[in-house]
Design a protein around this motif. Structure first.
Motif, PDB file in Angstrom:
ATOM      1  N   VAL A  94       6.975   4.103  -2.132  1.00  0.00           N
ATOM      2  CA  VAL A  94       5.931   3.584  -2.806  1.00  0.00           C
ATOM      3  C   VAL A  94       4.423   4.273  -2.479  1.00  0.00           C
ATOM      4  CG1 VAL A  94       4.746   1.618  -4.149  1.00  0.00           C
ATOM      5  CG2 VAL A  94       7.199   1.799  -3.785  1.00  0.00           C
ATOM      6  N   HIS A  95       3.782   5.024  -3.137  1.00  0.00           N
ATOM      7  CA  HIS A  95       2.387   5.436  -2.896  1.00  0.00           C
ATOM      8  C   HIS A  95       1.587   4.552  -3.280  1.00  0.00           C
ATOM      9  CE1 HIS A  95      -0.876   8.002  -1.678  1.00  0.00           C
ATOM     10  NE2 HIS A  95      -1.278   7.829  -2.878  1.00  0.00           N
ATOM     11  N   GLY A  96       0.565   3.693  -2.390  1.00  0.00           N
ATOM     12  CA  GLY A  96      -0.127   2.616  -2.839  1.00  0.00           C
ATOM     13  C   GLY A  96       0.446   1.198  -2.571  1.00  0.00           C
ATOM     14  N   GLY A  97       1.480   1.169  -2.214  1.00  0.00           N
ATOM     15  CA  GLY A  97       2.334   0.012  -1.978  1.00  0.00           C
ATOM     16  C   GLY A  97       2.247  -0.704  -0.495  1.00  0.00           C
ATOM     17  N   ASP A  98       1.711   0.204   0.378  1.00  0.00           N
ATOM     18  CA  ASP A  98       1.438  -0.267   1.785  1.00  0.00           C
ATOM     19  C   ASP A  98       0.690  -1.611   1.966  1.00  0.00           C
ATOM     20  OD1 ASP A  98      -0.116   1.899   0.959  1.00  0.00           O
ATOM     21  OD2 ASP A  98      -1.330   1.651   2.672  1.00  0.00           O
ATOM     22  N   PHE A  99       0.374  -2.466   2.887  1.00  0.00           N
ATOM     23  CA  PHE A  99      -0.529  -3.177   2.983  1.00  0.00           C
ATOM     24  C   PHE A  99      -0.547  -3.580   4.688  1.00  0.00           C
ATOM     25  CE2 PHE A  99       3.806  -5.250   1.991  1.00  0.00           C
ATOM     26  CZ  PHE A  99       3.665  -6.319   2.867  1.00  0.00           C
ATOM     27  N   VAL A 100      -1.435  -4.374   4.887  1.00  0.00           N
ATOM     28  CA  VAL A 100      -1.790  -4.872   6.219  1.00  0.00           C
ATOM     29  C   VAL A 100      -2.122  -6.416   6.401  1.00  0.00           C
ATOM     30  CG1 VAL A 100      -3.463  -4.695   8.316  1.00  0.00           C
ATOM     31  CG2 VAL A 100      -2.989  -2.557   6.706  1.00  0.00           C
ATOM     32  N   VAL A 101      -1.377  -6.920   7.472  1.00  0.00           N
ATOM     33  CA  VAL A 101      -1.539  -8.375   7.711  1.00  0.00           C
ATOM     34  C   VAL A 101      -2.292  -8.532   9.144  1.00  0.00           C
ATOM     35  CG1 VAL A 101      -0.377 -10.541   8.080  1.00  0.00           C
ATOM     36  CG2 VAL A 101       0.457  -8.840   6.461  1.00  0.00           C
ATOM     37  N   ALA A 102      -3.571  -9.290   9.119  1.00  0.00           N
ATOM     38  CA  ALA A 102      -4.138  -9.253  10.196  1.00  0.00           C
ATOM     39  C   ALA A 102      -4.081 -10.707  10.744  1.00  0.00           C
ATOM     40  CB  ALA A 102      -5.853  -9.200   9.985  1.00  0.00           C
ATOM     41  N   THR A 103      -3.861 -10.628  12.116  1.00  0.00           N
ATOM     42  CA  THR A 103      -3.801 -11.932  12.853  1.00  0.00           C
ATOM     43  C   THR A 103      -4.577 -11.917  14.217  1.00  0.00           C
ATOM     44  OG1 THR A 103      -2.139 -11.158  14.946  1.00  0.00           O
ATOM     45  CG2 THR A 103      -1.444 -11.518  12.233  1.00  0.00           C
ATOM     46  N   ASP A 104      -4.882 -13.202  14.552  1.00  0.00           N
ATOM     47  CA  ASP A 104      -5.697 -13.061  16.112  1.00  0.00           C
ATOM     48  C   ASP A 104      -4.596 -12.747  17.162  1.00  0.00           C
ATOM     49  OD1 ASP A 104      -4.166 -15.432  16.480  1.00  0.00           O
ATOM     50  OD2 ASP A 104      -5.688 -16.715  16.214  1.00  0.00           O
ATOM     51  N   ALA A 105      -5.214 -12.856  18.348  1.00  0.00           N
ATOM     52  CA  ALA A 105      -4.281 -12.630  19.670  1.00  0.00           C
ATOM     53  C   ALA A 105      -3.005 -13.259  19.895  1.00  0.00           C
ATOM     54  CB  ALA A 105      -5.047 -13.016  21.030  1.00  0.00           C
ATOM     55  N   SER A 106      -3.246 -14.552  18.908  1.00  0.00           N
ATOM     56  CA  SER A 106      -1.963 -15.508  19.343  1.00  0.00           C
ATOM     57  C   SER A 106      -0.969 -15.097  18.271  1.00  0.00           C
ATOM     58  CB  SER A 106      -2.305 -16.938  19.367  1.00  0.00           C
ATOM     59  OG  SER A 106      -2.911 -17.483  18.116  1.00  0.00           O
ATOM     60  N   GLY A 107      -1.260 -14.671  17.169  1.00  0.00           N
ATOM     61  CA  GLY A 107      -0.357 -14.307  16.142  1.00  0.00           C
ATOM     62  C   GLY A 107      -0.734 -15.184  14.789  1.00  0.00           C
ATOM     63  N   ARG A 108      -2.109 -15.824  14.648  1.00  0.00           N
ATOM     64  CA  ARG A 108      -2.188 -16.710  13.639  1.00  0.00           C
ATOM     65  C   ARG A 108      -2.939 -15.670  12.686  1.00  0.00           C
ATOM     66  NH1 ARG A 108      -7.442 -19.391  12.283  1.00  0.00           N
ATOM     67  NH2 ARG A 108      -8.313 -18.366  14.412  1.00  0.00           N
ATOM     68  N   VAL A 109      -2.006 -15.648  11.248  1.00  0.00           N
ATOM     69  CA  VAL A 109      -2.534 -14.989  10.303  1.00  0.00           C
ATOM     70  C   VAL A 109      -3.884 -15.232   9.928  1.00  0.00           C
ATOM     71  CG1 VAL A 109      -1.987 -14.025   7.983  1.00  0.00           C
ATOM     72  CG2 VAL A 109      -0.160 -14.515   9.385  1.00  0.00           C
ATOM     73  N   LEU A 110      -4.669 -14.189   9.660  1.00  0.00           N
ATOM     74  CA  LEU A 110      -6.171 -14.163   9.428  1.00  0.00           C
ATOM     75  C   LEU A 110      -6.425 -13.859   8.043  1.00  0.00           C
ATOM     76  CD1 LEU A 110      -8.031 -13.177  12.529  1.00  0.00           C
ATOM     77  CD2 LEU A 110      -7.455 -15.347  11.947  1.00  0.00           C
ATOM     78  N   THR A 112      -5.179 -10.721   4.957  1.00  0.00           N
ATOM     79  CA  THR A 112      -4.234  -9.485   4.301  1.00  0.00           C
ATOM     80  C   THR A 112      -5.045  -8.392   3.588  1.00  0.00           C
ATOM     81  OG1 THR A 112      -3.695 -10.713   2.145  1.00  0.00           O
ATOM     82  CG2 THR A 112      -2.248 -10.984   3.968  1.00  0.00           C
ATOM     83  N   SER A 113      -4.632  -7.074   3.782  1.00  0.00           N
ATOM     84  CA  SER A 113      -5.106  -6.245   3.003  1.00  0.00           C
ATOM     85  C   SER A 113      -4.423  -5.362   2.194  1.00  0.00           C
ATOM     86  CB  SER A 113      -6.136  -4.996   3.894  1.00  0.00           C
ATOM     87  OG  SER A 113      -6.791  -4.129   3.113  1.00  0.00           O
ATOM     88  N   ILE A 114      -4.480  -5.545   0.828  1.00  0.00           N
ATOM     89  CA  ILE A 114      -3.360  -5.069  -0.294  1.00  0.00           C
ATOM     90  C   ILE A 114      -4.142  -4.508  -1.146  1.00  0.00           C
ATOM     91  CG2 ILE A 114      -1.556  -5.690  -1.380  1.00  0.00           C
ATOM     92  CD1 ILE A 114      -1.173  -8.406   0.167  1.00  0.00           C
ATOM     93  N   ALA A 115      -3.935  -3.324  -1.703  1.00  0.00           N
ATOM     94  CA  ALA A 115      -4.430  -2.584  -2.812  1.00  0.00           C
ATOM     95  C   ALA A 115      -3.784  -2.797  -3.918  1.00  0.00           C
ATOM     96  CB  ALA A 115      -4.614  -1.332  -2.643  1.00  0.00           C
ATOM     97  N   GLN A 116      -2.414  -2.958  -3.993  1.00  0.00           N
ATOM     98  CA  GLN A 116      -1.427  -3.131  -5.132  1.00  0.00           C
ATOM     99  C   GLN A 116      -1.793  -4.170  -5.853  1.00  0.00           C
ATOM    100  OE1 GLN A 116       2.705  -2.007  -4.451  1.00  0.00           O
ATOM    101  NE2 GLN A 116       3.468  -3.503  -5.825  1.00  0.00           N
ATOM    102  N   ILE A 117      -1.941  -4.388  -7.154  1.00  0.00           N
ATOM    103  CA  ILE A 117      -2.503  -5.534  -7.941  1.00  0.00           C
ATOM    104  C   ILE A 117      -1.486  -6.285  -8.635  1.00  0.00           C
ATOM    105  CG2 ILE A 117      -4.767  -4.208  -8.214  1.00  0.00           C
ATOM    106  CD1 ILE A 117      -3.758  -3.612 -11.157  1.00  0.00           C
ATOM    107  N   ARG A 118      -0.058  -5.788  -8.639  1.00  0.00           N
ATOM    108  CA  ARG A 118       0.915  -6.679  -9.490  1.00  0.00           C
ATOM    109  C   ARG A 118       2.260  -6.135  -9.087  1.00  0.00           C
ATOM    110  NH1 ARG A 118      -1.176  -3.746 -14.187  1.00  0.00           N
ATOM    111  NH2 ARG A 118      -2.659  -5.242 -14.644  1.00  0.00           N
ATOM    112  N   PRO A 119       3.253  -6.915  -9.289  1.00  0.00           N
ATOM    113  CA  PRO A 119       4.708  -6.479  -8.786  1.00  0.00           C
ATOM    114  C   PRO A 119       5.057  -5.136  -9.944  1.00  0.00           C
ATOM    115  CG  PRO A 119       4.579  -8.647  -9.327  1.00  0.00           C
ATOM    116  CD  PRO A 119       3.397  -8.389  -9.540  1.00  0.00           C
TER     117      PRO A 119
END
Length: 545
Positions: A94-110, A112-119
């Motif tokens: 899937v081109h454009g289906g990638d995404f990123v989850v950002a956390t702090d040093a301990s792994g706490r989720v801060l 997400t960065s997602i371009a896809q807008i729907r399933p």
């Protein structure tokens, strides 16, 4: 895009293997380094991000036919960590289906960065043959081009679009080209295309002191000979156009002339080392590629040009044939394409992303010049007075090279000075990519310096705003850190509005780890407003320290 492994939700929930490396060493900068950051735990980041993905979170837009695969964990400033994912749909990438989850040093989720807008919900049966898709793609570079086997891919556009992705190798305008072409598998229309090749001990340089003040580059000694391979910064080397790394019986290089290719390598090695050290010291990035390494460089290209081809940078000379295109900003620009390529979302994508990629090169060029902070004529530097032949910091691109006889090729403080747009409009996404770079370049200048620094003799002129507002900057180093964390949230379908949204989230992530304040959030948003980039859906609206 690579075809993804068929690993399901259970594998994601359990955690996948990750490749991490230790922070790279670098020289002490001329400015104060950031305080030590918390030691990040990539294992904790991956586990927390995998848990979010496996939870069925609505923000991931997962369909029953999706398989999501974790690709890696990238370290950022202040212990921030970025866990990147790709997905397949019914077995297709899937081109454009990638995404990123950002956390702090301990792994706490801060965030997400997602371009896809729907399933996704799309048929994976093509109407167009692969052979016809290959023929259409070859037409982009001519009959002599070499075409890969077309591969069915789902484009994350709305509920999905089935396309063939073909890689076409050839040349245009006298330089190599490697086009990725997406052809609609139903109609044969070319939906998108992008080119992987992106355009522009006493060692005598041309741009770093000339014959008056010899510079220093780090090389490798072995068996009584020396090679232009940086022993302190893995991966950085300089070669001729065929890829043969320069070598000699002593460690003295170049003659300070603008026509010597060995001198061009001295300049290139000096600039690459400074960029390597800058990203470590200012941006807390582990090497240019994020894993402790840089890239090879070549000189001697017989063109008024320089380019990045996906694995190394190649440098030519100016049109007058009097100087090599190896000034600090040009070298850092081309290697900046490598940084763009080696952050989540890669470098592949449409034309608008190409403009943002070109701007990224310019931003890293400016950051490297300001990190080196070489003198202007008449200034004292390293115990001597600068007379000629340095590349002092500013926000111009290529002014020392004078590539085509018209001075700088871009102006970040006022892009309109060289005919590029200061302000975003609906025409920018379709614009030639080097011109389109003007908008994000202008945003970065306003973020770093503001609209009224009033110091033109020292590289900081006043800058017009598109909305008439007065903007206050955060300083070059903090602006660079915000931009680097924005790139760590990049997705494959990158636009100006998505970059705006990601930059605001990046500041919030930095606030969470004590590396920024809510004032920085406001100034980042003010700078985007000042170049007329519209707000993206779902962008952060408020900040709390």
């Amino acid at each position: 895009m690579r075809r993804l492994s068929a690993l399901g939700t259970a594998a994601v929930a359990a955690g996948l293997a990750m490749a991490m490396s230790a922070p790279a060493a670098g020289a002490t900068p001329r400015t104060t380094s950031a305080p030590p950051s918390p030691v990040p735990s990539p294992q904790a980041a991956a586990a927390a991000a995998d848990k979010l993905v496996a939870s069925g979170s609505e923000r991931i837009h997962r369909s029953p036919k999706d398989v999501i695969v974790r690709r890696g964990v990238t370290q950022g400033a202040g212990g921030l960590q970025y866990v990147s994912y790709e997905r397949t749909y019914d077995g297709l990438p899937v081109h454009g289906g990638d995404f990123v989850v950002a956390t702090d040093a301990s792994g706490r989720v801060l965030s997400t960065s997602i371009a896809q807008i729907r399933p996704l919900s799309v048929s994976t049966t093509p109407k167009l043959s692969a052979a016809r898709a290959a023929e259409i793609s070859r037409g982009r570079l001519g009959a002599a081009a070499r075409v890969s086997q077309p591969r069915l891919t789902v484009l994350a556009e709305g509920s999905g679009r089935l396309v063939y992705e073909t890689v076409v190798d050839g040349s245009r305008d006298g330089r190599p080209a490697r086009l990725h072409v997406l052809v609609d598998a139903a109609t044969g229309a070319v939906v998108e295309q992008w080119d992987e090749v992106r355009d522009a001990d006493d060692d005598l340089s041309y741009y770093h002191g000339g014959s008056q003040n010899p510079t220093h580059i780090d090389t490798t000694a072995s068996g009584g000979s020396f090679t232009m391979r940086d022993a302190k910064r893995p991966g950085i080397s300089c070669a001729n156009t065929s890829g043969t790394v320069y070598s000699g019986s002593d460690d003295a290089w170049g003659d300070a002339s603008g026509t010597s290719l060995e001198t061009a390598c001295v300049d290139a090695m000096r600039a690459a080392a400074a960029e390597f050290d800058m990203v470590r010291s200012w941006l807390e990035r582990n090497g240019l590629n994020g894993s402790g390494r840089g890239w090879p460089m070549r000189v001697g290209l017989s063109q008024a040009n320089a380019f990045w081809n996906g694995s190394y940078a190649s440098f030519g000379r100016n049109s007058a044939r009097t100087r090599q295109a190896t000034s600090t900003d040009v070298v850092a620009h081309e290697l900046g394409h490598g940084i763009f390529q080696n952050t989540p979302g890669g470098s592949g994508g449409g034309n608008e992303k190409g403009g943002l990629n070109e701007s990224t090169g310019d931003i890293f060029g400016a950051l490297t010049e300001w990190y080196l902070n070489e003198p202007r004529v008449g200034e004292q530097f390293s115990g001597t007075t600068a007379l000629t032949n340095y590349d002092p910091p500013d926000y111009l691109v290529g002014e020392e090279v004078d590539l085509v006889g018209d001075g700088p090729i871009r102006n970040m403080a006022d892009p309109s000075a060289v005919g590029h747009p200061n302000c975003y409009s609906s025409s920018v996404p379709r614009m030639e990519v080097h011109a389109a770079a003007g908008v994000q370049n202008h945003w970065f200048y306003l973020l770093a310096e503001g609209s009224s620094p009033g110091d033109p003799n020292n590289g900081r002129p006043n800058s017009p705003t598109c909305n008439g507002a007065t903007v206050t900057g955060v300083g070059i180093q903090k602006a660079g850190r915000i931009f680097m964390e924005t790139l760590n949230l990049k997705t494959s379908t990158w636009t100006h509005s998505l970059a705006r949204r990601a930059s605001l989230q990046a500041v919030l992530n930095l606030v969470a780890v004590g590396k920024a304040t809510c004032t920085d959030f406001t100034r980042t948003r003010d700078a985007w407003n000042a170049v007329n980039v519209p707000a993206a859906s779902g962008e952060p609206a408020t900040c709390t320290n």
